[in-house]
Design an enzyme around this catalytic site. Structure first.
Site, PDB file in Angstrom:
ATOM      1  N   TRP A  68       1.109 -12.509  42.054  1.00  0.00           N
ATOM      2  CA  TRP A  68       1.626 -11.490  42.965  1.00  0.00           C
ATOM      3  C   TRP A  68       2.083 -12.076  44.305  1.00  0.00           C
ATOM      4  O   TRP A  68       1.387 -12.886  44.912  1.00  0.00           O
ATOM      5  CB  TRP A  68       0.558 -10.451  43.256  1.00  0.00           C
ATOM      6  CG  TRP A  68       0.062  -9.588  42.147  1.00  0.00           C
ATOM      7  CD1 TRP A  68      -1.019  -8.751  42.222  1.00  0.00           C
ATOM      8  CD2 TRP A  68       0.576  -9.424  40.823  1.00  0.00           C
ATOM      9  NE1 TRP A  68      -1.193  -8.097  41.030  1.00  0.00           N
ATOM     10  CE2 TRP A  68      -0.228  -8.497  40.150  1.00  0.00           C
ATOM     11  CE3 TRP A  68       1.656  -9.996  40.134  1.00  0.00           C
ATOM     12  CZ2 TRP A  68       0.001  -8.109  38.827  1.00  0.00           C
ATOM     13  CZ3 TRP A  68       1.885  -9.623  38.807  1.00  0.00           C
ATOM     14  CH2 TRP A  68       1.079  -8.691  38.187  1.00  0.00           C
ATOM     15  N   TRP A 110      -2.694 -13.421  29.643  1.00  0.00           N
ATOM     16  CA  TRP A 110      -3.400 -12.714  30.714  1.00  0.00           C
ATOM     17  C   TRP A 110      -4.889 -12.933  30.510  1.00  0.00           C
ATOM     18  O   TRP A 110      -5.453 -12.385  29.584  1.00  0.00           O
ATOM     19  CB  TRP A 110      -3.072 -11.220  30.677  1.00  0.00           C
ATOM     20  CG  TRP A 110      -3.643 -10.512  31.855  1.00  0.00           C
ATOM     21  CD1 TRP A 110      -4.929 -10.071  31.999  1.00  0.00           C
ATOM     22  CD2 TRP A 110      -2.972 -10.197  33.069  1.00  0.00           C
ATOM     23  NE1 TRP A 110      -5.106  -9.502  33.231  1.00  0.00           N
ATOM     24  CE2 TRP A 110      -3.911  -9.561  33.907  1.00  0.00           C
ATOM     25  CE3 TRP A 110      -1.675 -10.389  33.542  1.00  0.00           C
ATOM     26  CZ2 TRP A 110      -3.577  -9.115  35.187  1.00  0.00           C
ATOM     27  CZ3 TRP A 110      -1.359  -9.939  34.805  1.00  0.00           C
ATOM     28  CH2 TRP A 110      -2.303  -9.311  35.618  1.00  0.00           C
ATOM     29  N   GLU A 130       5.552  -4.088  35.572  1.00  0.00           N
ATOM     30  CA  GLU A 130       5.459  -3.003  34.610  1.00  0.00           C
ATOM     31  C   GLU A 130       6.021  -1.677  35.113  1.00  0.00           C
ATOM     32  O   GLU A 130       5.307  -0.677  35.244  1.00  0.00           O
ATOM     33  CB  GLU A 130       4.002  -2.829  34.150  1.00  0.00           C
ATOM     34  CG  GLU A 130       3.476  -4.057  33.429  1.00  0.00           C
ATOM     35  CD  GLU A 130       2.107  -3.863  32.804  1.00  0.00           C
ATOM     36  OE1 GLU A 130       1.799  -4.559  31.829  1.00  0.00           O
ATOM     37  OE2 GLU A 130       1.342  -3.008  33.312  1.00  0.00           O
ATOM     38  N   GLU A 151       2.979 -11.116  29.271  1.00  0.00           N
ATOM     39  CA  GLU A 151       1.574 -10.704  29.304  1.00  0.00           C
ATOM     40  C   GLU A 151       1.121 -10.390  27.888  1.00  0.00           C
ATOM     41  O   GLU A 151       1.798  -9.669  27.156  1.00  0.00           O
ATOM     42  CB  GLU A 151       1.353  -9.436  30.150  1.00  0.00           C
ATOM     43  CG  GLU A 151       1.368  -9.629  31.635  1.00  0.00           C
ATOM     44  CD  GLU A 151       0.874  -8.372  32.362  1.00  0.00           C
ATOM     45  OE1 GLU A 151      -0.020  -7.683  31.824  1.00  0.00           O
ATOM     46  OE2 GLU A 151       1.382  -8.084  33.442  1.00  0.00           O
ATOM     47  N   TYR A 184      -0.242  -5.338  24.502  1.00  0.00           N
ATOM     48  CA  TYR A 184      -1.686  -5.129  24.482  1.00  0.00           C
ATOM     49  C   TYR A 184      -2.041  -4.253  23.287  1.00  0.00           C
ATOM     50  O   TYR A 184      -2.128  -3.032  23.385  1.00  0.00           O
ATOM     51  CB  TYR A 184      -2.171  -4.504  25.798  1.00  0.00           C
ATOM     52  CG  TYR A 184      -2.115  -5.493  26.931  1.00  0.00           C
ATOM     53  CD1 TYR A 184      -3.140  -6.425  27.111  1.00  0.00           C
ATOM     54  CD2 TYR A 184      -1.023  -5.534  27.786  1.00  0.00           C
ATOM     55  CE1 TYR A 184      -3.074  -7.362  28.133  1.00  0.00           C
ATOM     56  CE2 TYR A 184      -0.951  -6.479  28.807  1.00  0.00           C
ATOM     57  CZ  TYR A 184      -1.985  -7.382  28.973  1.00  0.00           C
ATOM     58  OH  TYR A 184      -1.919  -8.319  29.971  1.00  0.00           O
TER      59      TYR A 184
END
Length: 411
Positions: free
Chosen positions: A89, A364, A205, A322, A282
């Protein structure tokens, strides 16, 4: 996915990587900017394929000088495992250790933390993908921008006005300008002139509940991508998307995990100023309730579908930026996560071998020792997980070897 998560991934030795284990990771990986040539990444004219990781917390931790050793530990261990790209970030809006305290007001101490992150990444030969803002509330995100605008008297309907309200867009553009023009107090190089930074990311995202078609986000991406490129033409730019399909190619929506989120993988990534495409995955959340075999099958369809589109429609590199498997999932075992990691890496490698459009992946995520308070089921501490380090290192060497093979094909 919300960014209070960390990742703890363990590994399984990949048989398909055995022959690649002797490949050497380049030691001078920062001697030039990463570029895009057609649907491939290049470094100094040679193919660039990679294995990488996420560590969103680097600036947050580095803002406190006494904790900077954690940043060094992770980057050093990652480099030793051949990981050459890290996503993190370049934002923290309001709250604890805020970079941007209020619109246009920055904490120099936190900025110097980001300076340190970049200088350490350069030291260990790790490229950075830096994200400008969060869709989620963690570290401020859209919600903090909305609150700032409301405090200034703006009439805001909801958080998704972030994509359309002039005041919110101005706040965001000012942050972009502040970051890309930042002069690093350690390296003495402006961020926009530093090849250690591989790419900028518009937003982590993006989602828009007010317009599921993806058109609102599309207009915002076009405006903001043009703005970034007007101030920095040296670095690559990506959106930060999860990969959900929208209305532009209706038949592709069946690939989604049963819903849309207001983005359109195809139309959003066709914007000229966007240099490469990203997806997240995910399975333990998006297709929860299915067994491991079904989740792995879904994962392969998800990645392969986007690879096909990146190759034939977008004609841009693709990064799985990710992915992970939570230790908190029902029926979790170390063996199941090992199998998951091995399957994902093998798929990435095989698709890259098909032509290079699939450029790499970012797990991740990596953590340093002693960061248990960040734990949410997804963390990797390489020094404490030798099997994980082995599987990650194997993939790193394999991708490097593949890039060398593409550059110097066997006669």
């Amino acid at each position: 996915m919300s960014f209070t998560r960390t990742i703890c991934i363990s590994g399984l030795l990949l048989l398909f990587l055995t022959l690649a284990c002797e490949a050497r990771v380049p030691t001078n990986t920062n001697a030039g900017f990463i570029a895009v040539n057609g649907a491939h990444f290049e470094l100094n004219g040679s193919p660039f394929l990679f294995n990488g990781f996420n560590s969103y917390w680097l600036m947050h931790v580095a803002a406190e000088p006494s904790e900077r050793y954690k940043v060094t530990e992770v980057l050093k261990d990652a480099s030793a495992a051949g990981l050459s790209v890290c996503r993190t970030w370049a934002f923290s809006d309001g709250g604890d250790r805020a970079l941007q305290i209020s619109p246009g007001v920055y904490d120099e101490r936190v900025f110097q933390g980001l300076d340190f992150v970049i200088s350490e990444a350069k030291k260990y030969g790790v490229r950075l993908i830096l994200s400008f803002v969060n869709n989620w509330n963690d570290f401020g995100g859209k919600a903090q921008y909305v609150q700032w605008a409301r405090n200034a008297g703006a009439q805001i309907n909801g958080d998704d006005d972030f994509y359309t309200h002039p005041m919110l867009k101005d706040y965001y553009k000012n942050h972009i300008k502040k970051v890309i023009t930042r002069f690093n107090t350690i390296t003495r190089v402006a961020y926009r002139d530093d090849p250690t930074i591989m790419a900028w990311e518009l937003i982590n995202e993006p989602r828009d509940q007010a317009d599921y078609s993806g058109k609102t986000v599309n207009a915002w991406v076009q405006e903001m991508a043009s703005f970034v490129k007007s101030g920095d033409k040296k670095h690559l730019l990506e959106i930060g998307m999860e990969g959900f399909y929208g209305d532009s190619v209706p038949e592709r929506k069946q690939v989604n995990p049963g819903y849309q989120v207001g983005t359109d993988f195809i139309s959003n990534h066709l914007i000229n100023e966007i240099d490469f495409a990203t997806i997240h995955a995910y399975t333990d959340q998006w297709v929860s309730g299915q067994n491991d075999e079904a989740q792995l099958a879904w994962m392969q369809r998800w990645v392969t579908s986007h690879w096909e589109d990146a190759k034939t429609i977008l004609k841009k590199p693709l990064v799985l930026s990710e992915f992970g498997k939570s230790s908190r999932g029902q029926g979790y075992s170390l063996s199941s996560r090992d199998t998951f990691m091995g399957s994902v890496y093998k798929n990435i490698y095989n698709l890259a071998k098909e032509g290079g459009t699939m450029a790499g992946s970012l797990v991740w995520q990596l953590m340093a020792q002693g960061m248990e308070n960040y734990e949410d089921g997804y963390c990797i501490v390489l020094g404490q997980n030798p099997s994980t380090a082995g599987i990650i290192s194997g993939q790193s060497h394999a991708m490097t070897a593949l890039a060398n093979l593409v550059h110097n094909p066997l006669e």
